[in-house]
Design an enzyme around this catalytic site. Structure first.
Site, PDB file in Angstrom:
ATOM      1  CE1 TYR A  80      34.687  59.170  70.427  1.00 40.35           C
ATOM      2  CE2 TYR A  80      34.695  60.037  72.636  1.00 40.35           C
ATOM      3  CZ  TYR A  80      34.067  59.337  71.636  1.00 40.35           C
ATOM      4  OH  TYR A  80      32.811  58.821  71.845  1.00 40.35           O
ATOM      5  CE  LYS A 125      32.419  45.441  63.264  1.00 42.09           C
ATOM      6  NZ  LYS A 125      31.519  44.275  63.202  1.00 42.09           N
ATOM      7  CG  ASP A 152      29.212  43.599  65.523  1.00 38.18           C
ATOM      8  OD1 ASP A 152      30.143  43.144  66.217  1.00 38.18           O
ATOM      9  OD2 ASP A 152      29.163  43.464  64.283  1.00 38.18           O
ATOM     10  CG  ASP A 212      31.425  58.031  75.109  1.00 35.24           C
ATOM     11  OD1 ASP A 212      30.877  58.086  76.227  1.00 35.24           O
ATOM     12  OD2 ASP A 212      31.534  59.020  74.359  1.00 35.24           O
ATOM     13  CG  ASP A 224      25.555  56.814  77.341  1.00 29.44           C
ATOM     14  OD1 ASP A 224      26.513  57.008  78.111  1.00 29.44           O
ATOM     15  OD2 ASP A 224      24.881  57.738  76.843  1.00 29.44           O
TER      16      ASP A 224
END
Ligand SMILES: NC(=O)c1ccc[n+]([C@@H]2O[C@H](COP(=O)([O-])OP(=O)(O)OC[C@H]3O[C@@H](n4cnc5c(N)ncnc54)[C@H](O)[C@@H]3O)[C@@H](O)[C@H]2O)c1
Length: 355
Positions: free
Chosen positions: A137, A187, A220, A244, A248
């Protein structure tokens, strides 16, 4: 009697519905705990943006600086592009106040059914530590050749040694107060510059915490493990974007995003920290009075904890658990018929009556 100065930003959508319930729970705990709150309301929101062209005033950050904490609902509403609401309020606040830790506990509470259905309460009890100031971000990048066939967009990720080390260190310190296990979300197979750097910093910081067990998974397969084996995890440390998304996902695993609290922490306490639910303004249910206020109320408990009011924080958490476990007062996201204020009131009453 200690009085805390709290800046309240209800924001948009269900933010305006759940924040009053959060304040009600905090007032209830205050009445029994020798603490009180001086609330100052700020109408900073998309509605304000539509009226005056800014989410918050130019000196907004200065206005907040003197508060003990910021208690936020959510921002974002149809009609105002999401990058405007986020970059016009939330992200500047997190950055200017060096709230570089985004702490997001995930716990399966008694009385709530996980869609996975095979875990007893508290078997899922993890904490996501999300880097909150840099990473994916970032404002670095741009667009070229707008409105032509050659149009392109570049978005840079920023990973600094300082930024990585301080969030990793926070995660390891936190693990020492829990089950002494930190998992890193990476990753580094696909993202070849920033993520190997993140892995290197993880390994370097881990050396200072030989008593803490470590794991590292690519994002993943980590997502898959969150669904199939959420009980494997204690503290999970992740970059801004990965943290983030994971939070969720994790909130769904423990029943609803309406149960997921979060704290934007400036651990050095040079600036106010900010407490808000993980969820957004939920325009699809806004105005219906059915939003689950528990994430907002639990975020209030995290605020109390940060302010050093541990007993009061535990009282709020216990009241939430008792209402879920012993009553059917729950909002539709948890399969119930209660309204936002029914749940808020039940929790405030539980706090007031608790032995
Ligand atoms: N921190 C923030 O302020 C924040 C965070 C996320 C999204 N947003 C903004 O919120 C707006 C909506 O975003 P979104 O739809 O992606 O995410 P959202 O979290 O607002 O909603 C996602 C889904 O979860 C449900 N939901 C969310 N909170 C709930 C609650 N307390 N009780 C019951 N159900 C709940 C909603 O009804 C919706 O179906 C956008 O403008 C977005 O930018 C803001």
């Amino acid at each position: 009697m200690h009085c805390y100065k709290i800046a309240v930003i209800e924001g948009d959508g269900i933010g305006r519905e759940v924040v009053p319930q959060g304040m009600g729970a905090l007032e209830a705990v205050g009445r029994r705990s020798e603490i009180s709150f001086a609330w100052t309301h700020f109408d900073w929101s998309c509605e304000r943006y539509l009226k005056v062209g800014r989410m918050m005033p130019q000196d907004g950050l200065d206005q907040l600086r003197g508060f003990d904490a910021v208690y936020l609902g959510a921002v974002g509403y149809p009609g105002v592009p999401d990058h405007i609401s986020l970059w016009g309020l939330l992200i500047p606040l997190r950055r200017a106040f060096q709230q570089y830790v985004n702490l997001r506990p995930v716990r399966l509470l008694g009385g709530v059914e996980s869609p996975l259905n095979s875990f007893p309460p508290r078997e899922i009890d993890l904490c996501i530590v999300r880097e909150n100031n840099e990473g994916e971000y970032s404002e670095v990048g741009g667009r070229l050749y707008r409105n032509t066939e050659a149009e392109l967009a570049v978005q840079e990720s920023i990973f600094t040694k300082h930024g990585c080390d301080r969030i990793l260190r926070y995660a390891f310190e936190l693990a020492r107060s829990r089950k002494r296990h930190v998992t890193s979300a990476t990753k580094s197979n696909g993202i070849i510059h920033t993520m190997p750097f993140w892995d290197e910093r993880f390994a370097a910081v881990a050396k200072d915490f030989p008593d803490v067990r470590t794991d590292s998974y690519h994002i993943d397969i980590l997502s898959s493990h969150f669904v199939l084996h959420p009980d494997w995890f204690d503290v999970v440390v992740a970059s801004n974007l990965f943290g983030d998304i994971l939070s969720d996902l994790a909130s769904a695993v423990v029943g609803s995003i309406g149960l997921a609290p979060s704290a934007n922490l400036n651990p050095e306490r040079q600036y106010p920290s900010m407490f808000e639910p993980v969820h957004g303004s939920a325009p699809d249910i806004a105005g219906k009075g059915i939003a689950n206020p528990i994430a907002q109320i639990w975020s209030g408990a995290m605020m109390l904890e940060h302010l050093g009011e541990t007993t009061a924080a535990q009282l709020v958490e216990k009241a939430v658990e008792r209402v879920l476990l012993r009553s059917d007062v729950r909002t539709p996201d948890l399969g119930g018929k209660a309204t936002t204020s029914d749940v808020g009131q039940a929790i405030a009453e539980e706090i007031a009556g608790m032995k």
